[in-house]
Design a protein around this motif. Structure first.
Motif, mmCIF file in Angstrom:
data_model
loop_
_atom_site.group_PDB
_atom_site.id
_atom_site.type_symbol
_atom_site.label_atom_id
_atom_site.label_comp_id
_atom_site.label_asym_id
_atom_site.label_seq_id
_atom_site.Cartn_x
_atom_site.Cartn_y
_atom_site.Cartn_z
ATOM 1 N N ILE A 1 0.877 -1.170 0.000
ATOM 2 C CA ILE A 1 0.000 0.000 0.000
ATOM 3 C C ILE A 1 0.914 1.219 0.000
ATOM 4 O O ILE A 1 1.830 1.309 0.814
ATOM 5 N N TRP A 2 0.657 2.156 -0.915
ATOM 6 C CA TRP A 2 1.518 3.334 -1.046
ATOM 7 C C TRP A 2 0.799 4.583 -0.563
ATOM 8 O O TRP A 2 -0.395 4.752 -0.759
ATOM 9 N N SER A 3 1.569 5.471 0.041
ATOM 10 C CA SER A 3 1.042 6.790 0.372
ATOM 11 C C SER A 3 1.045 7.657 -0.881
ATOM 12 O O SER A 3 1.576 7.263 -1.926
ATOM 13 N N GLY A 4 0.490 8.841 -0.777
ATOM 14 C CA GLY A 4 0.632 9.816 -1.850
ATOM 15 C C GLY A 4 2.039 10.403 -1.851
ATOM 16 O O GLY A 4 2.815 10.222 -0.912
ATOM 17 N N ARG A 5 2.381 11.096 -2.929
ATOM 18 C CA ARG A 5 3.693 11.736 -3.005
ATOM 19 C C ARG A 5 3.726 12.945 -2.075
ATOM 20 O O ARG A 5 2.747 13.662 -1.929
ATOM 21 N N PHE A 6 4.890 13.164 -1.446
ATOM 22 C CA PHE A 6 5.068 14.373 -0.640
ATOM 23 C C PHE A 6 6.505 14.846 -0.797
ATOM 24 O O PHE A 6 7.392 14.067 -1.150
ATOM 25 N N MET A 7 6.726 16.130 -0.567
ATOM 26 C CA MET A 7 8.057 16.700 -0.787
ATOM 27 C C MET A 7 8.668 17.172 0.525
ATOM 28 O O MET A 7 8.028 17.866 1.310
ATOM 29 N N VAL A 8 9.910 16.783 0.749
ATOM 30 C CA VAL A 8 10.715 17.269 1.868
ATOM 31 C C VAL A 8 12.123 17.498 1.348
ATOM 32 O O VAL A 8 12.686 16.640 0.664
ATOM 33 N N GLY A 9 12.704 18.658 1.631
ATOM 34 C CA GLY A 9 14.077 18.942 1.216
ATOM 35 C C GLY A 9 14.270 19.021 -0.279
ATOM 36 O O GLY A 9 15.362 18.740 -0.780
ATOM 37 N N GLY A 10 13.207 19.363 -1.007
ATOM 38 C CA GLY A 10 13.315 19.471 -2.457
ATOM 39 C C GLY A 10 13.264 18.150 -3.191
ATOM 40 O O GLY A 10 13.526 18.093 -4.399
ATOM 41 N N HIS A 11 12.904 17.080 -2.510
ATOM 42 C CA HIS A 11 12.835 15.745 -3.118
ATOM 43 C C HIS A 11 11.452 15.142 -2.878
ATOM 44 O O HIS A 11 10.802 15.393 -1.854
ATOM 45 N N ASP B 1 13.084 11.773 -10.535
ATOM 46 C CA ASP B 1 13.458 11.199 -11.829
ATOM 47 C C ASP B 1 14.964 10.946 -11.883
ATOM 48 O O ASP B 1 15.756 11.676 -11.280
ATOM 49 N N ASP B 2 15.348 9.927 -12.650
ATOM 50 C CA ASP B 2 16.767 9.570 -12.749
ATOM 51 C C ASP B 2 17.618 10.734 -13.229
ATOM 52 O O ASP B 2 18.718 10.974 -12.716
ATOM 53 N N ASP B 3 17.113 11.484 -14.224
ATOM 54 C CA ASP B 3 17.926 12.555 -14.801
ATOM 55 C C ASP B 3 18.050 13.755 -13.868
ATOM 56 O O ASP B 3 18.847 14.665 -14.100
ATOM 57 N N GLU B 4 17.248 13.799 -12.798
ATOM 58 C CA GLU B 4 17.332 14.882 -11.826
ATOM 59 C C GLU B 4 18.285 14.550 -10.679
ATOM 60 O O GLU B 4 18.596 15.408 -9.860
ATOM 61 N N MET B 5 18.762 13.317 -10.620
ATOM 62 C CA MET B 5 19.576 12.863 -9.498
ATOM 63 C C MET B 5 21.046 12.754 -9.905
ATOM 64 O O MET B 5 21.479 11.774 -10.493
ATOM 65 N N GLU B 6 21.806 13.790 -9.585
ATOM 66 C CA GLU B 6 23.238 13.754 -9.864
ATOM 67 C C GLU B 6 23.993 13.086 -8.713
ATOM 68 O O GLU B 6 24.965 12.371 -8.939
ATOM 69 N N ASP B 7 23.561 13.365 -7.498
ATOM 70 C CA ASP B 7 24.229 12.820 -6.321
ATOM 71 C C ASP B 7 23.227 12.063 -5.462
ATOM 72 O O ASP B 7 22.008 12.250 -5.573
ATOM 73 N N ALA B 8 23.758 11.206 -4.597
ATOM 74 C CA ALA B 8 22.907 10.494 -3.643
ATOM 75 C C ALA B 8 22.333 11.492 -2.632
ATOM 76 O O ALA B 8 22.924 12.540 -2.360
ATOM 77 N N VAL B 9 21.187 11.170 -2.092
ATOM 78 C CA VAL B 9 20.519 12.016 -1.101
ATOM 79 C C VAL B 9 20.692 11.371 0.269
ATOM 80 O O VAL B 9 20.242 10.245 0.500
#
Length: 403
Positions: free
Chosen positions: A59-69, A97-105
């Motif tokens: 079961i998945w929650s909705g999307r939410f944003m913290v820290g710009g992610h 998205d993959d193309d938005e991820m240059e570094d690990a979070v």
């Protein structure tokens, strides 16, 4: 302060069944606007979810944003895989998205029930280990968050519904230091101080092992330590080791760990590694001796509970009480009940009563065959009278309902 990052409400039987993760009814995403936030996942119709969703279905929650992610919570009511099929599994997933991820979070996060406020304090979350989210590893979590039968006995499940709070703290963004919720390493630094023994001025001897500590730290955290180290009985403290009797070394080590870090202490090394593996998704296979390990865990919690009460460290005592309430079993309920009576913990006592009231006659026979039951009856006979009165009262209520 952590910002509210939205709420998702899902109904058990309405989730799509997909081994790789189903999509549930969700609410619009909310941007917390900071590097520290929390999201609530409300699971309604829990019993239906357990019935309809097989092991590995989510079961998945909705999307939410913290820290710009972007993030979402994954809940497996019947466990993530067969090795944890008796547990609720929880994970935090990164949705960028993959193309938005240059570094690990780099992230610290914590799952708790909505009423477990002691686990939602910023200091507790900051003490958690940092996990690295990346394209290769998007999900981290706890595969054995809580046993289903323990959840079903607990106060966390109300009207066939429970609410999970997920606190998220993004650590590696440049703007973190400018945020109002600056990540603090004070608990980590104090633990290093304890481990390095730098400036230590008092020594304890417990079960043949010695522990070095700092009198001012101990006195600041415990009135008992304050009286022992700075009161009339402080003579000779600096010249010889203080002998601690009736306590195992591993329990005293856990007590010191909490005193210095203000986070719930880890168990013995082998058990700690197992827990860390679960958080990383590296779930060990279930061994035949798992029941014995669970008994060891409960005994460790009981001993730590007694130690916390002995040194008047109320927060640690409360955390032990909560965990003991969630780990009540046939072999341990009598000893836990005796402990609750001896240390005047009414909530823990009621949790034990509730567990016993829900057992079959066969299980009750097993409870009464344990050494803990004999000890409880001989040392706290009033508890037995109270329990019998409750059982009789419940039988009368059942008869009235049937008629």
């Amino acid at each position: 302060m952590s910002s509210f990052a939205g709420i998702s409400m899902v109904t058990g039987g309405r989730a799509d069944i997909m081994p790789a993760g189903g999509q549930a009814h969700i609410t619009p995403a909310v941007d917390s606007g900071t590097d520290s936030g929390y999201h609530l996942l409300v699971v309604k119709d829990y019993s239906r979810a357990v019935q309809d969703l097989p092991t590995g279905s989510s079961i998945w929650s909705g999307r939410f944003m913290v820290g710009g992610h972007w993030w979402r919570i994954c809940c497996d009511p019947n466990g993530n895989d067969l090795s944890c099929a008796d547990f609720i599994s929880l994970q935090l997933g990164l949705l960028d998205d993959d193309d938005e991820m240059e570094d690990a979070v780099e992230v610290k996060f914590q799952f708790s029930f909505i009423d477990q406020v002691e686990y939602q304090k910023p200091m507790y979350i900051r003490a958690r280990e940092t996990r690295s989210f990346s394209v290769e590893h998007r999900c981290w979590g706890c595969m054995k968050f809580m046993k289903r039968d323990a959840l079903e006995r607990s106060a966390h499940l109300k009207a066939d519904c429970f609410t999970i709070r997920c606190d998220v703290m993004v650590c590696n963004d440049l703007n973190t230091q400018d945020a109002g919720d600056t990540v603090s390493d004070i608990g980590h630094h104090f633990k290093i101080l304890l481990q390095d023994k730098l400036g230590s001025d008092v020594t304890f001897e417990v079960s043949g092992q010695t522990f070095s500590a700092h009198r001012c730290v101990l006195a600041a955290r415990s009135k008992v330590f304050r009286a022992q180290l700075f009161g009339p009985m402080a003579e000779g403290v600096t010249s010889s080791a203080i002998q601690i009797k009736d306590m195992e070394a591993k329990v005293f080590a856990a007590l010191l760990s909490f005193v210095y870090s203000d986070s719930f202490p880890e168990m013995e090394e082998d058990e700690t590694q197992a827990i860390e593996g679960e958080e990383k998704g590296e779930v060990p296979e279930v061994e035949e001796g798992q029941e014995e390990e669970a008994t060891e865990h409960v005994t460790w919690l009981q001993d730590l509970f007694v130690a916390a009460d002995r040194y008047d460290i109320q927060q640690l005592k409360f955390l032990c009480e909560k965990q003991l309430s969630e780990h009540i079993g046939v072999t341990s309920v009598a000893s836990t009940l005796a402990l609750a009576e001896q240390h005047h913990c009414q909530r823990l006592k009621e949790a034990c009563f509730k567990f016993i009231e829900g057992q079959s006659p066969e299980c009750l026979d097993k409870v009464m065959a344990t050494d803990g039951w004999g000890h409880m009856v001989s040392t706290h006979p009033s508890v037995l009278n109270e329990l019998v009165a409750k059982l009789v009262s419940n039988q009368k209520k059942d008869k009235k309902r049937k008629h």
